[in-house]
Write a protein that holds these residues in place. Structure first.
Motif, PDB file in Angstrom:
ATOM      1  N   ASP A  36       0.822  -1.225   0.000  1.00 51.44           N
ATOM      2  CA  ASP A  36       0.000   0.000   0.000  1.00 51.44           C
ATOM      3  C   ASP A  36       0.850   1.266   0.000  1.00 51.44           C
ATOM      4  OD1 ASP A  36      -2.354  -1.364  -0.275  1.00 51.44           O
ATOM      5  OD2 ASP A  36      -2.894  -1.275   1.856  1.00 51.44           O
ATOM      6  N   PRO A  37       1.806   1.407   0.953  1.00 48.25           N
ATOM      7  CA  PRO A  37       2.629   2.621   0.914  1.00 48.25           C
ATOM      8  C   PRO A  37       3.402   2.768  -0.397  1.00 48.25           C
ATOM      9  CG  PRO A  37       3.071   1.363   2.925  1.00 48.25           C
ATOM     10  CD  PRO A  37       2.121   0.558   2.098  1.00 48.25           C
ATOM     11  N   LEU A  38       3.908   1.663  -0.942  1.00 50.30           N
ATOM     12  CA  LEU A  38       4.672   1.722  -2.187  1.00 50.30           C
ATOM     13  C   LEU A  38       3.763   2.101  -3.357  1.00 50.30           C
ATOM     14  CD1 LEU A  38       7.185   1.432  -3.880  1.00 50.30           C
ATOM     15  CD2 LEU A  38       6.888  -1.053  -3.834  1.00 50.30           C
ATOM     16  N   SER A  39       2.573   1.520  -3.427  1.00 51.49           N
ATOM     17  CA  SER A  39       1.685   1.862  -4.551  1.00 51.49           C
ATOM     18  C   SER A  39       1.233   3.325  -4.443  1.00 51.49           C
ATOM     19  CB  SER A  39       0.503   0.899  -4.656  1.00 51.49           C
ATOM     20  OG  SER A  39      -0.280   0.938  -3.501  1.00 51.49           O
ATOM     21  N   ARG A  40       1.081   3.852  -3.216  1.00 48.70           N
ATOM     22  CA  ARG A  40       0.755   5.282  -3.055  1.00 48.70           C
ATOM     23  C   ARG A  40       1.916   6.160  -3.523  1.00 48.70           C
ATOM     24  NH1 ARG A  40      -1.982   3.468   1.616  1.00 48.70           N
ATOM     25  NH2 ARG A  40      -0.183   3.914   2.957  1.00 48.70           N
ATOM     26  N   LEU A  41       3.154   5.747  -3.202  1.00 50.51           N
ATOM     27  CA  LEU A  41       4.330   6.504  -3.625  1.00 50.51           C
ATOM     28  C   LEU A  41       4.454   6.503  -5.156  1.00 50.51           C
ATOM     29  CD1 LEU A  41       6.884   8.092  -2.782  1.00 50.51           C
ATOM     30  CD2 LEU A  41       8.060   5.886  -2.564  1.00 50.51           C
ATOM     31  N   VAL A  42       4.223   5.351  -5.764  1.00 47.63           N
ATOM     32  CA  VAL A  42       4.272   5.232  -7.229  1.00 47.63           C
ATOM     33  C   VAL A  42       3.195   6.122  -7.863  1.00 47.63           C
ATOM     34  CG1 VAL A  42       3.804   3.629  -9.152  1.00 47.63           C
ATOM     35  CG2 VAL A  42       5.382   2.961  -7.316  1.00 47.63           C
ATOM     36  N   ALA A  43       1.983   6.086  -7.317  1.00 47.01           N
ATOM     37  CA  ALA A  43       0.890   6.921  -7.835  1.00 47.01           C
ATOM     38  C   ALA A  43       1.239   8.403  -7.693  1.00 47.01           C
ATOM     39  CB  ALA A  43      -0.415   6.609  -7.099  1.00 47.01           C
ATOM     40  N   SER A  44       1.820   8.758  -6.565  1.00 49.17           N
ATOM     41  CA  SER A  44       2.226  10.139  -6.311  1.00 49.17           C
ATOM     42  C   SER A  44       3.307  10.576  -7.303  1.00 49.17           C
ATOM     43  CB  SER A  44       2.725  10.249  -4.867  1.00 49.17           C
ATOM     44  OG  SER A  44       3.028  11.563  -4.547  1.00 49.17           O
ATOM     45  N   ALA A  45       4.248   9.687  -7.605  1.00 50.98           N
ATOM     46  CA  ALA A  45       5.299   9.993  -8.586  1.00 50.98           C
ATOM     47  C   ALA A  45       4.667  10.276  -9.953  1.00 50.98           C
ATOM     48  CB  ALA A  45       6.299   8.844  -8.670  1.00 50.98           C
ATOM     49  N   HIS A  46       3.689   9.441 -10.350  1.00 48.32           N
ATOM     50  CA  HIS A  46       3.000   9.664 -11.628  1.00 48.32           C
ATOM     51  C   HIS A  46       2.288  11.016 -11.638  1.00 48.32           C
ATOM     52  CE1 HIS A  46       3.725   5.938 -13.715  1.00 48.32           C
ATOM     53  NE2 HIS A  46       3.340   5.231 -12.671  1.00 48.32           N
ATOM     54  N   GLU A  47       1.562  11.305 -10.563  1.00 45.16           N
ATOM     55  CA  GLU A  47       0.794  12.557 -10.483  1.00 45.16           C
ATOM     56  C   GLU A  47       1.697  13.781 -10.565  1.00 45.16           C
ATOM     57  OE1 GLU A  47      -1.275  12.266  -6.749  1.00 45.16           O
ATOM     58  OE2 GLU A  47      -2.372  10.481  -7.446  1.00 45.16           O
ATOM     59  N   ARG A  48       2.867  13.701  -9.945  1.00 45.77           N
ATOM     60  CA  ARG A  48       3.750  14.866  -9.852  1.00 45.77           C
ATOM     61  C   ARG A  48       4.817  14.898 -10.936  1.00 45.77           C
ATOM     62  NH1 ARG A  48       3.974  15.843  -3.604  1.00 45.77           N
ATOM     63  NH2 ARG A  48       1.985  14.901  -3.079  1.00 45.77           N
ATOM     64  N   ASP A  49       4.726  13.971 -11.894  1.00 47.25           N
ATOM     65  CA  ASP A  49       5.697  13.907 -12.978  1.00 47.25           C
ATOM     66  C   ASP A  49       7.115  13.681 -12.462  1.00 47.25           C
ATOM     67  OD1 ASP A  49       5.819  13.683 -15.669  1.00 47.25           O
ATOM     68  OD2 ASP A  49       6.053  15.822 -16.081  1.00 47.25           O
ATOM     69  N   VAL A  50       7.222  12.887 -11.403  1.00 46.37           N
ATOM     70  CA  VAL A  50       8.527  12.506 -10.855  1.00 46.37           C
ATOM     71  C   VAL A  50       8.991  11.271 -11.622  1.00 46.37           C
ATOM     72  CG1 VAL A  50       9.655  11.513  -8.804  1.00 46.37           C
ATOM     73  CG2 VAL A  50       8.110  13.474  -8.565  1.00 46.37           C
ATOM     74  N   ASP A  51      10.261  11.251 -11.989  1.00 45.05           N
ATOM     75  CA  ASP A  51      10.787  10.116 -12.740  1.00 45.05           C
ATOM     76  C   ASP A  51      10.735   8.839 -11.909  1.00 45.05           C
ATOM     77  OD1 ASP A  51      11.740  11.157 -15.369  1.00 45.05           O
ATOM     78  OD2 ASP A  51      12.812  12.534 -14.037  1.00 45.05           O
ATOM     79  N   ARG A  92       9.914   3.874 -17.399  1.00 45.76           N
ATOM     80  CA  ARG A  92      11.279   3.413 -17.667  1.00 45.76           C
ATOM     81  C   ARG A  92      11.506   2.107 -16.920  1.00 45.76           C
ATOM     82  NH1 ARG A  92      12.194   9.110 -16.990  1.00 45.76           N
ATOM     83  NH2 ARG A  92      12.981   9.990 -18.923  1.00 45.76           N
ATOM     84  N   VAL A  93      12.016   1.109 -17.642  1.00 41.68           N
ATOM     85  CA  VAL A  93      12.274  -0.203 -17.044  1.00 41.68           C
ATOM     86  C   VAL A  93      13.635  -0.710 -17.511  1.00 41.68           C
ATOM     87  CG1 VAL A  93       9.821  -0.813 -16.875  1.00 41.68           C
ATOM     88  CG2 VAL A  93      11.101  -1.458 -18.920  1.00 41.68           C
TER      89      VAL A  93
END
Length: 182
Positions: A36-51, A92-93
């Motif tokens: 849960d915390p990781l998926s929230r961080l990933v979602a937040s990165a997408h929302e904020r255009d963080v790489d 990016r993968v």
């Protein structure tokens, strides 16, 4: 390149996992609470255009595309631990072959292009791939952030020791995932 460049890169390390390996039974109970915390961080990165960069072990299969590794993980023992954080189209993968996300990958080159001011390390395993990636980032002068609620260990004592070593010896910032992208 997408969007404006952020000063931060979030690395998601080895989360595309089939959980069909010798340590899986020890690892799974420590992975469950980070999803849960990781998926929230990933979602937040997408929302904020963080790489966001996914780096995953190829598990010795040098013919595997990243999509094959994702498919294998989704068909593995615990797809519930994979689905919430599967890389979105256009992420990016890269695949890796050893513990560090830097070893024999193009990560250092990518970071030299992105020029981040900090790297947030997430994923598994804290006392192995996260620790060695943190060391390789540190020797390359990248400030490291490790959210303890977004990394999973096999051995709790070694996981704690790894976090201490990263903080003490590599000047890593150890802060909760919710504080990583203020």
């Amino acid at each position: 390149m997408h969007g404006p460049m952020s000063d931060t890169v979030v690395l998601v390390i080895d989360m595309m996992n089939t959980y069909r390996h010798p340590d899986a039974d020890k690892l799974i109970p420590h992975v469950e609470p980070i999803i849960d915390p990781l998926s929230r961080l990933v979602a937040s990165a997408h929302e904020r255009d963080v790489d966001l960069v996914y780096v995953n072990d190829n598990y010795g299969d040098f013919s595997a595309e990243f999509s094959d590794i994702v498919r294998g993980a989704l068909d593995g023992e615990r797809p519930d631990l994979v689905k919430p954080i599967v890389p979105q189209h256009g992420c990016r993968v890269m695949t890796k072959v050893r513990h560090s996300a830097f070893y024999a990958t193009s990560l250092a080159y990518l970071l030299s292009q992105l020029k981040p001011e900090r790297l947030i390390l997430t994923g598994q395993v804290t006392e192995q791939c996260i620790l060695y990636t943190a060391l390789d980032a540190y020797v390359r002068h990248f400030p490291v952030v490790v959210p303890p609620d977004a990394v999973a260990h096999i051995d709790p004592a070694l996981g704690d020791a790894a976090l201490q070593m990263m903080e003490r010896n590599m000047s890593a910032e150890i802060i909760p995932s919710a504080e990583c992208l203020p």
